[in-house]
Design a protein around this motif. Structure first.
Motif: not given
Length: 442
Positions: A40, A164-165, A167-168, A171, A180-181, A183-184, A187-188
């Protein structure tokens, strides 16, 4: 700049102590060389376009150009260091050492060797440098991309979502696990159940070899051959780290991900412990503590990168580390400002001064003698400077010695050598001056 020079000298000395040679690569590369290597973060690459329409980019790091260099020159074995500027379209934060143009200091070992020996040496180098810089207590977090991939697989993450996971998860030094969860999931696009299973692993308290042994006994995680291979190598890594006497600073941390796509094995990141956000001593293992300056070093193994640039796809296994030099500068400059100690910006050993008028030529002659003998010397650029102003110059700049010439000294063939700090003065034979300055400067 004096602080920067000191830091560079410490880092380069460590790199050379471990047998590295230095190379250089162009500041820009073909855009296609850099794209698809940084996950990313690829959006942070600066693009250029030359007059002929060729698409170019400023280098994002020193690792991808190094891999391209190995492939183009058909090099299969090298230990190298490289210190140069890189460029990122990031949001600058000067107090945290985050810039758009900044130095990286990289050390890499390329070649086919037995497992974990080069990897352990890279961690030893990080330990050496951070100890020598005296930034404060620190921890070096280690993990393995194969463990992460195996963990994602057994938790139900589709193969095409691994990076991609990753990358999360990377963070977690900046965000709470719940963020973070979120976002997973949102967003993911992964189910909440899968995110919860990932959380059970990445929030495990960081440890050492014992944690690797514990995870090797985890029936769910050991369904993954990749995870088992990674855990076995982590155990071997800690065996070598014990021999290198650095295990007091190294922890195995499942929440460490590092977002770059090219890592294939062991990964690591060094942080100052008061700023630690990922597990370890003083940490929670779940990213609950805020981080100020971020990581000060990071790296890992990237066995597949060179093959991307080789016409026949021939790979050269590589492992390396990058020192976050700008963040280190920020910390050391803040420490210098907070302390009463004055930072010297020159290495001048002695100032040649005169106590009377019309002695400029004599000062220049003495300066020439000292320069020719390898002494770092200065003169004030005035024909008839006042002695007090010359001594004040030494006070202001930290020059430790003053060689004072006067008419009596010229007749006697001597020089009055003054210690600026103690104000002690001794008469030294002109023939012995070089030796005396060297002795007092050692």
């Amino acid at each position: 700049m004096a602080i920067r020079e000191k830091v560079f000298n410490i880092i380069i000395s460590s790199f050379k102590r471990h047998g590295a040679e230095t190379i250089d690569t162009p500041v820009f590369e073909l855009k296609e060389t850099l794209m698809g290597k940084y996950g990313e973060d690829s959006k942070l690459i600066y693009d250029l376009k030359d007059q002929g329409g060729e698409l170019l980019s400023l280098r994002y790091d020193l690792t991808v150009p190094f891999a391209r260099y190995l492939a183009m020159n058909k090099i299969t074995n090298i230990k190298r260091y490289h210190i140069a500027k890189v460029y990122r379209r990031d949001n600058p934060a000067m107090t945290r050492g985050r810039y758009r143009e900044f130095y990286q200091c990289d050390f890499d070992i390329a070649g086919q060797y037995d497992p974990m020996i080069p990897d352990a040496e890279c961690l030893k180098i990080v330990h050496e440098i951070l100890s020598a810089l005296d930034l404060g207590d620190f921890r070096i977090k280690v993990n393995d991309r194969r463990i992460l991939d195996g963990m994602f697989a057994v938790c139900g993450v589709p193969d095409d979502k691994f990076r991609t996971v990753c990358s999360s998860v990377d963070k977690m030094d900046k965000m709470l696990w719940e963020d973070v969860k979120n976002e997973i999931v949102k967003e993911k696009g992964l189910p909440e159940k899968v995110a919860d299973q990932i959380g059970e692993y990445v929030r495990v308290q960081a440890g050492g070899m014992e944690l690797a042994e514990k995870l090797l006994a985890d029936p769910k995680l050991c369904e993954s051959e990749a995870a088992c291979a990674g855990l076995t190598d982590i155990k071997l890594l800690f065996t070598y780290l014990q021999i290198f006497k650095v295990t007091d600073k190294v922890v195995f941390d499942l929440s460490l991900a590092r977002g770059l796509d090219y890592y294939t094995g062991v990964i690591y990141e060094a942080v100052l412990t008061p700023l630690t956000g990922r597990g370890g001593v003083g940490g929670t293992g779940g990213g609950e503590e805020p981080v100020g300056v971020g990581s000060v070093a990071g790296g890992g193994r990237y066995d597949g990168l060179v093959g991307m640039f080789d016409a026949k796809g021939r790979n050269v296994p590589c492992v390396g580390v990058s020192i976050g030099i700008e963040r280190i500068f920020s910390i050391m400059e803040q420490k210098a400002e907070a302390s009463a100690e004055k930072v010297r910006t020159t290495e001048t050993q002695v100032l040649i001064a005169s106590a009377q008028k019309n002695l400029l030529e004599e000062r220049l002659r003495l300066a020439t003698e000292l320069w020719d003998a390898g002494i770092k010397a200065e003169v004030v650029y005035k024909r008839n400077p006042k002695l007090l102003s010359q001594l004040q110059h030494c006070e202001d700049t930290g020059v430790p010695l003053v060689a004072i010439l006067g008419e009596q000294e010229l007749r006697d063939g001597t020089v009055k050598l003054r210690n600026v700090a103690s104000r002690e003065e001794v008469d030294v034979s002109r023939a012995d001056l070089v030796a005396e300055v060297k002795k007092r400067s050692s």
